[in-house]
Design a protein around this motif. Structure first.
Motif, short mmCIF file in Angstrom:
data_model
loop_
_atom_site.label_atom_id
_atom_site.label_comp_id
_atom_site.label_asym_id
_atom_site.label_seq_id
_atom_site.Cartn_x
_atom_site.Cartn_y
_atom_site.Cartn_z
N TYR A 62 0.83 -1.23 0.00
CA TYR A 62 0.00 0.00 0.00
C TYR A 62 0.86 1.27 0.00
CZ TYR A 62 0.59 -1.02 5.01
OH TYR A 62 1.12 -1.35 6.24
N ASN A 63 2.18 1.10 0.05
CA ASN A 63 3.06 2.27 -0.06
C ASN A 63 3.78 2.34 -1.40
OD1 ASN A 63 2.46 3.44 2.42
ND2 ASN A 63 3.91 2.11 3.49
N ASP A 113 5.95 6.26 0.16
CA ASP A 113 5.97 6.38 1.63
C ASP A 113 7.05 5.45 2.18
OD1 ASP A 113 5.25 6.77 4.27
OD2 ASP A 113 3.43 5.58 4.17
MG MG Z 1 1.46 4.78 3.69
#
Ligand code: MG
Ligand code: ADP
Length: 200
Positions: free
Chosen positions: A139-140, A157
């Motif tokens: 999810y990053n 991220d």
């Molecule tokens: Mg994140």
């Protein structure tokens, strides 16, 4: 006379997505950028650590392919805003995360091939330039669709190291070992959670 800029107004209509710590907004008037604000303003240590590493990478002119680059900060109505490149697909849509594609799509062989070749390129960029990262999560990472059949991965991220003394910034051998560990762990995580091999 010093001109004081009023804070940039961020409204719900501009919201792209929320993570656990930050909310990501479109930057009005700058379709290629996004602004991240902290959901809890006291929770900004991770971003400050990441920004410090970005500043160092910029100073050293490191190639940042495969990373949504950091562009600076500015006050917003929701607190300090951190500006990053916004990753978009060839049709202008904001790119979706690897987690999204792994969960929402039937992973046919051609689709897996597209993801694995994007992953090889992503991995090589970090290894070639010894760029430090924290634990990799699906999810990053976003998948930028560049055509119907080709795309690239971007880290959005968790860049940099959480170590007090980030030796991986200064020693290539340490960075290389750390990256190998992170990628290996990520590959098993993808196997376990999404049931396909991203490293074939
Ligand atoms: Mg994140
Ligand atoms: N540069 C970017 N391009 C496209 N989407 C992004 C970008 N940065 C963040 N997002 C979206 O916003 C979500 C939250 O951002 P993130 O920086 O991961 O916040 P957190 O620090 O809370 O995890 C991401 O999971 C992704 O869906």
């Amino acid at each position: 006379m010093k001109v004081v800029q009023p804070p940039l107004v961020l409204s719900d209509a501009l919201l792209i997505a929320k993570g656990r710590h930050r909310a990501c907004y479109q930057y009005p008037g700058h379709p290629e950028l996004c602004i991240k604000v902290h959901i809890d303003p006291r929770d900004d240590l991770e971003t400050i650590r990441e920004v410090r590493y970005f500043n160092w990478l910029h100073k050293c002119n490191v190639n940042l392919d495969g990373i949504a680059d950091y562009r600076g900060k500015l006050p917003t109505t929701l607190g300090m805003g951190y500006v990053y490149e916004l990753v978009r697909d060839y049709d202008g849509q904001v790119s979706k995360t690897l987690d999204h594609y792994s969960r929402k799509f039937e992973l046919t062989e051609p689709r897996i091939n597209v993801l694995t070749s994007a992953y090889q390129e992503f991995k090589q960029t970090f290894q070639r330039h010894y760029i430090s990262m924290m634990n990799l999560k699906a999810y990053n990472i976003v998948f930028k669709r560049e055509s119907e059949s080709h795309g690239r991965l971007y880290l959005i991220d968790n860049l940099g190291s959480a170590n007090l003394l980030p030796l991986s910034y200064f020693f290539k051998s340490i960075a290389a070992r750390m990256l190998q560990r992170k990628f290996r762990r990520f590959e098993s995580l993808v196997e376990e959670r999404y049931h396909f091999s991203i490293n074939s």
